[in-house]
Design a protein around this motif. Sequence first.
Motif, short mmCIF file in Angstrom:
data_model
loop_
_atom_site.label_atom_id
_atom_site.label_comp_id
_atom_site.label_asym_id
_atom_site.label_seq_id
_atom_site.Cartn_x
_atom_site.Cartn_y
_atom_site.Cartn_z
N ASP A 139 -2.41 -76.85 3.68
CA ASP A 139 -1.15 -76.84 4.42
C ASP A 139 -1.23 -75.81 5.55
O ASP A 139 -1.05 -74.60 5.32
N TYR A 140 -1.49 -76.28 6.76
CA TYR A 140 -1.62 -75.36 7.89
C TYR A 140 -0.28 -74.79 8.33
O TYR A 140 -0.24 -73.77 9.03
N SER A 141 0.82 -75.40 7.92
CA SER A 141 2.12 -74.81 8.24
C SER A 141 2.32 -73.51 7.47
O SER A 141 3.12 -72.66 7.86
N VAL A 142 1.58 -73.34 6.38
CA VAL A 142 1.57 -72.08 5.63
C VAL A 142 0.46 -71.18 6.15
O VAL A 142 0.66 -69.97 6.33
N ILE A 143 -0.70 -71.75 6.42
CA ILE A 143 -1.87 -70.95 6.82
C ILE A 143 -1.69 -70.30 8.19
O ILE A 143 -1.93 -69.10 8.36
N ASN A 144 -1.29 -71.09 9.19
CA ASN A 144 -1.26 -70.57 10.56
C ASN A 144 -0.42 -69.31 10.75
O ASN A 144 -0.85 -68.36 11.41
N PRO A 145 0.80 -69.24 10.18
CA PRO A 145 1.59 -68.01 10.36
C PRO A 145 0.97 -66.78 9.70
O PRO A 145 1.29 -65.65 10.07
N ASN A 146 0.09 -67.00 8.71
CA ASN A 146 -0.53 -65.89 7.98
C ASN A 146 -1.93 -65.55 8.46
O ASN A 146 -2.55 -64.61 7.96
N ARG A 147 -2.44 -66.32 9.43
CA ARG A 147 -3.85 -66.20 9.82
C ARG A 147 -4.20 -64.79 10.29
O ARG A 147 -5.24 -64.23 9.90
N ALA A 148 -3.37 -64.18 11.12
CA ALA A 148 -3.69 -62.84 11.65
C ALA A 148 -3.72 -61.81 10.52
O ALA A 148 -4.63 -60.97 10.47
N ASP A 149 -2.74 -61.86 9.61
CA ASP A 149 -2.72 -60.90 8.50
C ASP A 149 -3.92 -61.11 7.58
O ASP A 149 -4.52 -60.13 7.11
N TRP A 150 -4.27 -62.37 7.32
CA TRP A 150 -5.43 -62.65 6.47
C TRP A 150 -6.71 -62.13 7.11
O TRP A 150 -7.60 -61.62 6.42
N THR A 151 -6.81 -62.28 8.42
CA THR A 151 -8.02 -61.82 9.12
C THR A 151 -8.16 -60.31 8.99
O THR A 151 -9.26 -59.79 8.73
N SER A 152 -7.06 -59.59 9.17
CA SER A 152 -7.11 -58.13 9.02
C SER A 152 -7.50 -57.75 7.61
O SER A 152 -8.31 -56.84 7.39
N ARG A 153 -6.96 -58.45 6.64
CA ARG A 153 -7.27 -58.15 5.25
C ARG A 153 -8.72 -58.49 4.93
O ARG A 153 -9.39 -57.73 4.21
N TRP A 154 -9.21 -59.61 5.47
CA TRP A 154 -10.62 -60.00 5.29
C TRP A 154 -11.54 -58.89 5.81
O TRP A 154 -12.51 -58.52 5.14
N ASN A 155 -11.23 -58.37 6.98
CA ASN A 155 -12.06 -57.33 7.58
C ASN A 155 -12.04 -56.04 6.77
O ASN A 155 -13.03 -55.29 6.73
#
Length: 345
Positions: A324-340
């Motif tokens: 569900d990209y309607s859930v993923i897209n709004p969280n993408r930036a936060d997830w990227t920071s957390r991944w790093n």
Amino acid sequence: MKKSITYLAIMSATAFYGIPQAFAEDTMYVAGFGGSVETTFREKIIPQFEAKTGTKIVYVAGNSTDTVAKLQAQKDRPEISVALIDDGPMNTAVQFGLCAELKEGPHSKNVYPNARVAGNRAIGLGYGATGLVYNTEVFEKNGWPAPESWRDLEDPKFEGRIVMPPISNGFGLLGLVMQARLNGGSEKDIDPGFAAMKEISKSVLAFEAAPGRIAELLQTGEASFGVWGSGRVRALVAQGAPVKFVFPKEGAAVILTEVCAVEGAPHHEKAQEFVQFLLSPEVQTIIAQREGWGPVNKETKLEAKDTQGMVYGQEMVNDMISVDYSVINPNRADWTSRWNREVER
């Protein structure tokens, strides 16, 4: 997401609006991917449509983010009439109101249900999958059985042998989501995915974004196992590399290339006709044979030799896992920071 798209839009629009207006009025513009996809469209698909309809088509090459940026820049005065975009960015394009409602036609009615897009503002054009890849020679030399599960990434014997893209790449993102689902979470509860990836990362040789470098690591056996896309692996196999794609038993994550007619664009009826043309069994066959995208039209028939490592047929389509990209897209930036911070340290 909006900030980056706006910046790209300004840069892209500067070049695109340089097209003489008189020429634009007589021509239908189609935006899509570069590379081999562009070649396939220019050589095998567009000439057929031009001969059939008398419509002149100009193909505008770019990646999905570039295309969304162009559409956003042109929103008040669209020039592109049809756009090919990956499923994640297409969700953004639809949310921005850039895609027109799809008119049902002779071929869209035969598209598998999970290739239909909610709201009917876009539709799937071809299936890909995010799953597992391995070097067959290395596995045979070590007497290892072929991998079959996402859980195999946790096996300590693969320490220092795993390659996968980072979260900035769609394959890496879907790998994270699949780990969340495998461990009791989902896009809506990503914590189990991060917990799993922190453990798997201890065995990862490289989180590599460049397809060429991933191909090199797998082909040489420096990396013998990993997460990647079915189309990428299929292309590597065609070059003679000893690799194989695996659809994990828990399911592979679907990657859907999508197409939409642009809202308010010129040649609206021809744009709808072109979308139907792309969904026809004849064109679906061309795309499958040349690009390795699984056909979304259930009436498309392929020979067995053309379907290796491809999402093909009702059974495989049913086994694919959609996100569900309607859930993923709004969280993408936060997830990227957390991944790093937590995974790729």
